[in-house]
Design a protein around this motif. Sequence first.
Motif, PDB file in Angstrom:
ATOM      1  N   ILE A  90       0.884  -1.389  -0.096  1.00  0.00           N
ATOM      2  CA  ILE A  90       0.057  -0.048  -0.041  1.00  0.00           C
ATOM      3  C   ILE A  90       1.011   1.237  -0.027  1.00  0.00           C
ATOM      4  O   ILE A  90       0.429   2.304  -0.697  1.00  0.00           O
ATOM      5  CB  ILE A  90      -0.940  -0.103   1.092  1.00  0.00           C
ATOM      6  CG1 ILE A  90      -0.449   0.188   2.491  1.00  0.00           C
ATOM      7  CG2 ILE A  90      -2.016  -1.230   1.005  1.00  0.00           C
ATOM      8  CD1 ILE A  90      -1.492   0.073   3.500  1.00  0.00           C
ATOM      9  N   LYS A  91       2.079   1.149   0.778  1.00  0.00           N
ATOM     10  CA  LYS A  91       2.890   2.420   0.660  1.00  0.00           C
ATOM     11  C   LYS A  91       3.580   2.700  -0.637  1.00  0.00           C
ATOM     12  O   LYS A  91       3.705   3.753  -1.008  1.00  0.00           O
ATOM     13  CB  LYS A  91       3.963   2.104   1.350  1.00  0.00           C
ATOM     14  CG  LYS A  91       3.458   2.397   3.005  1.00  0.00           C
ATOM     15  CD  LYS A  91       4.538   2.114   4.047  1.00  0.00           C
ATOM     16  CE  LYS A  91       3.827   2.460   5.413  1.00  0.00           C
ATOM     17  NZ  LYS A  91       4.761   1.848   6.644  1.00  0.00           N
ATOM     18  N   ARG A  92       3.742   1.796  -1.501  1.00  0.00           N
ATOM     19  CA  ARG A  92       4.224   1.774  -3.105  1.00  0.00           C
ATOM     20  C   ARG A  92       3.061   2.552  -3.694  1.00  0.00           C
ATOM     21  O   ARG A  92       3.232   3.540  -4.302  1.00  0.00           O
ATOM     22  CB  ARG A  92       4.418   0.462  -3.432  1.00  0.00           C
ATOM     23  CG  ARG A  92       5.098   0.520  -4.997  1.00  0.00           C
ATOM     24  CD  ARG A  92       5.213  -0.969  -5.518  1.00  0.00           C
ATOM     25  NE  ARG A  92       6.147  -1.630  -4.669  1.00  0.00           N
ATOM     26  CZ  ARG A  92       6.370  -2.956  -5.227  1.00  0.00           C
ATOM     27  NH1 ARG A  92       5.612  -3.689  -5.547  1.00  0.00           N
ATOM     28  NH2 ARG A  92       7.382  -3.447  -4.467  1.00  0.00           N
ATOM     29  N   GLY A  93       1.867   2.263  -3.639  1.00  0.00           N
ATOM     30  CA  GLY A  93       1.117   2.678  -4.418  1.00  0.00           C
ATOM     31  C   GLY A  93       0.690   4.242  -4.130  1.00  0.00           C
ATOM     32  O   GLY A  93       0.655   5.023  -4.539  1.00  0.00           O
ATOM     33  N   MET A  94       0.794   4.315  -2.461  1.00  0.00           N
ATOM     34  CA  MET A  94       0.623   6.046  -2.040  1.00  0.00           C
ATOM     35  C   MET A  94       1.695   6.750  -2.592  1.00  0.00           C
ATOM     36  O   MET A  94       1.529   8.057  -2.682  1.00  0.00           O
ATOM     37  CB  MET A  94       0.471   5.966  -0.429  1.00  0.00           C
ATOM     38  CG  MET A  94      -0.870   5.207  -0.016  1.00  0.00           C
ATOM     39  SD  MET A  94      -0.626   5.151   1.845  1.00  0.00           S
ATOM     40  CE  MET A  94      -1.472   6.616   2.211  1.00  0.00           C
ATOM     41  N   ARG A  95       2.912   6.108  -2.833  1.00  0.00           N
ATOM     42  CA  ARG A  95       3.675   7.158  -3.271  1.00  0.00           C
ATOM     43  C   ARG A  95       3.798   7.387  -4.943  1.00  0.00           C
ATOM     44  O   ARG A  95       4.819   8.051  -5.423  1.00  0.00           O
ATOM     45  CB  ARG A  95       5.248   6.577  -2.714  1.00  0.00           C
ATOM     46  CG  ARG A  95       5.404   6.773  -1.288  1.00  0.00           C
ATOM     47  CD  ARG A  95       6.686   6.252  -0.801  1.00  0.00           C
ATOM     48  NE  ARG A  95       6.586   6.099   0.663  1.00  0.00           N
ATOM     49  CZ  ARG A  95       7.291   5.163   1.433  1.00  0.00           C
ATOM     50  NH1 ARG A  95       7.596   4.191   0.746  1.00  0.00           N
ATOM     51  NH2 ARG A  95       6.927   5.258   2.758  1.00  0.00           N
ATOM     52  N   GLN A  96       3.186   6.707  -5.640  1.00  0.00           N
ATOM     53  CA  GLN A  96       3.166   6.857  -6.971  1.00  0.00           C
ATOM     54  C   GLN A  96       2.466   8.227  -7.364  1.00  0.00           C
ATOM     55  O   GLN A  96       1.747   8.766  -6.746  1.00  0.00           O
ATOM     56  CB  GLN A  96       2.269   5.622  -7.882  1.00  0.00           C
ATOM     57  CG  GLN A  96       3.096   4.499  -8.215  1.00  0.00           C
ATOM     58  CD  GLN A  96       2.042   3.476  -9.023  1.00  0.00           C
ATOM     59  OE1 GLN A  96       1.378   2.808  -8.394  1.00  0.00           O
ATOM     60  NE2 GLN A  96       2.038   3.678 -10.189  1.00  0.00           N
ATOM     61  N   ASP A  97       3.189   8.889  -8.472  1.00  0.00           N
ATOM     62  CA  ASP A  97       2.924   9.960  -8.933  1.00  0.00           C
ATOM     63  C   ASP A  97       1.755  10.144  -9.970  1.00  0.00           C
ATOM     64  O   ASP A  97       2.107   9.705 -11.144  1.00  0.00           O
ATOM     65  CB  ASP A  97       4.073  10.920  -9.362  1.00  0.00           C
ATOM     66  CG  ASP A  97       3.692  12.360  -9.764  1.00  0.00           C
ATOM     67  OD1 ASP A  97       2.659  12.558  -9.458  1.00  0.00           O
ATOM     68  OD2 ASP A  97       4.624  12.919 -10.703  1.00  0.00           O
ATOM     69  N   PHE A  98       0.452  10.379  -9.729  1.00  0.00           N
ATOM     70  CA  PHE A  98      -0.561  10.489 -10.757  1.00  0.00           C
ATOM     71  C   PHE A  98      -0.839  11.882 -10.978  1.00  0.00           C
ATOM     72  O   PHE A  98      -2.164  12.250 -11.288  1.00  0.00           O
ATOM     73  CB  PHE A  98      -1.600   9.817 -10.513  1.00  0.00           C
ATOM     74  CG  PHE A  98      -1.392   8.114 -10.727  1.00  0.00           C
ATOM     75  CD1 PHE A  98      -1.239   7.773 -11.935  1.00  0.00           C
ATOM     76  CD2 PHE A  98      -1.351   7.334  -9.606  1.00  0.00           C
ATOM     77  CE1 PHE A  98      -1.014   6.289 -12.092  1.00  0.00           C
ATOM     78  CE2 PHE A  98      -1.149   5.955  -9.749  1.00  0.00           C
ATOM     79  CZ  PHE A  98      -0.835   5.525 -11.131  1.00  0.00           C
ATOM     80  N   SER A  99       0.033  12.796 -10.710  1.00  0.00           N
ATOM     81  CA  SER A  99      -0.448  14.441 -10.754  1.00  0.00           C
ATOM     82  C   SER A  99      -0.801  14.573 -12.130  1.00  0.00           C
ATOM     83  O   SER A  99      -0.292  14.175 -13.054  1.00  0.00           O
ATOM     84  CB  SER A  99       0.627  15.202 -10.240  1.00  0.00           C
ATOM     85  OG  SER A  99       1.834  15.112 -11.142  1.00  0.00           O
ATOM     86  N   TRP A 100      -1.828  15.707 -12.324  1.00  0.00           N
ATOM     87  CA  TRP A 100      -2.185  16.102 -13.546  1.00  0.00           C
ATOM     88  C   TRP A 100      -1.338  16.775 -14.464  1.00  0.00           C
ATOM     89  O   TRP A 100      -1.484  16.939 -15.699  1.00  0.00           O
ATOM     90  CB  TRP A 100      -3.345  16.931 -13.151  1.00  0.00           C
ATOM     91  CG  TRP A 100      -4.867  16.297 -13.489  1.00  0.00           C
ATOM     92  CD1 TRP A 100      -5.668  15.869 -12.407  1.00  0.00           C
ATOM     93  CD2 TRP A 100      -5.283  15.872 -14.552  1.00  0.00           C
ATOM     94  NE1 TRP A 100      -6.776  15.373 -13.023  1.00  0.00           N
ATOM     95  CE2 TRP A 100      -6.447  15.179 -14.393  1.00  0.00           C
ATOM     96  CE3 TRP A 100      -5.106  16.123 -16.034  1.00  0.00           C
ATOM     97  CZ2 TRP A 100      -7.518  14.681 -15.461  1.00  0.00           C
ATOM     98  CZ3 TRP A 100      -5.864  15.570 -16.986  1.00  0.00           C
ATOM     99  CH2 TRP A 100      -6.953  14.912 -16.776  1.00  0.00           C
TER     100      TRP A 100
END
Length: 497
Positions: free
Chosen positions: A466-476
Amino acid sequence: MKNRLRILFLSSEVAPFTKTGGLADVSSALPKALFDMGHDVRVLTPKYGSISDRKYILREVIRLKKIPIQMGGKEHITSAKSAFIPDAKVQIYFLEYKPFFGHQDLYVDSQTGKDFPNNAERFMLFSRAVLETIKLLVWQPQIIHCNDWQTAMIPYLLKNEFKDDPFFAKTATVLSIHNLAFQGSFDPKVTTKLGLPEEAAKPGSDLEIYEKINFLKAGILNANIITTVSPTYADEIQDDPELGAGLGEILRQRRQDIYGILNGVDQTVWNPEKDSYLENKYDSTNLDGKIENKKILLKKSKLPFDESVPVIGIISRLTDQKGFDLIAEAIDKIIKLNVQLVVLGMGDSKYQKLFKDISKKHPQNVAVFLRFDEELAHLIEAGSDIFLMPSRYEPCGLNQMYSLKYGTVPVVRKTGGLADTIVDFIEDPNKGNGFSFEAYESGAMLQAIKKAVDTFKDQKTWQKLIKRGMRQDFSWHVAADKYVKLYSKLESNKRKK
Ligand code: ADP
């Protein structure tokens, strides 16, 4: 700024003013990101009855108080008001015409459960009024960015009726397809009411297909560039006859001009560190708040809290697209995995009934909320452990990305934008951020859920995941940058001409 572009962004729904799905989120996030990059971007949308002038501080604009539109032998006196997207400096205009947009509802009349019978006229009038509004503002956009069928007639109008209008001589169009299943397909009898000549609907014309007039087809054939909201979906709609939804051949004619750009996450709205809907904020370094949110979610759902039982969340429009028939088939086996299920959805009555029946059958494990509820959507993202999206097809999908941000592990079918964002953790333990399955079968979905539940039992691995997912960058900004590259390409093509 050297290459500051004037961009008009058109959409039939813009969050937080109106929303039925992902289009609304994109229509506020992308203009905001373009504005942050320094561009002159303005948004135009219909003023539906549900939008409060007071809450959003809508202001009258003197020169937009009366915008007469001639259409099909009738004069419609429209008007427009101006405001800003909340917490941003993006200017948004609301096109007001009560006879067509005075309802609370956007496309489907909730009284009858059916599409408004005059949807073709409603959105054609909107399209015509858009062109008139910017003329009155004397603001010449270099790019008009249209979204879905509701605004797809603009590229058509510019290439036909307005082709010699000097005001639009330097304007190029982009059409983004957020969901090809919705095409704006109408009885050709309505053609002249839209202010179009009868020939516009003749077989083989840009507008006609399968003996109907089709706004999206006209848009696809006339826009300078077409985009879809994920790269995989861009391929699927051209190559997979089912996903092409009858327009595959038309899309293939424009293959060179179709681009897939993945949506982003608006982190001013979807961010567990700052989420104003949440009592307990949290981040990847401290997940205590997530457990507290799980307790609140279960209390609200009238389900018992047990830290060791994973909660599976679903937030969705309830339609055939979203794969609920797989859940119907597998529900008893899902419950046997010792999980809880919290569902928030609105839509087709057959799926409302399905979920009601499921919650009656499994009252200890399943809670169902049949409504549109932004606050609860945020709580489900924050309080669930797993998020389920078994979509039949998915142009992009936003909730799987929101889930990653909220430390909620997505279980998805490998299609469209879901395939572009979720990597199966068992297949690739180094990069995996969720669980996925390929075949559209309940057994395959069940296996993926089982993989998630088994991994959940190993909390050390789960926390890492879950930490891996939280740190992913999906910024616009990533997506906005890609759109600007396309806009700029259109600009330089114009100069070359
Ligand atoms: P689609 O556009 O096909 O509906 P997306 O995943 O792109 O799917 O976007 C759906 C958006 O709508 C998300 O922001 C989701 O949270 C929201 N949403 C869907 N149904 C509801 C609901 N019943 N209540 C609150 N939000 C909802």
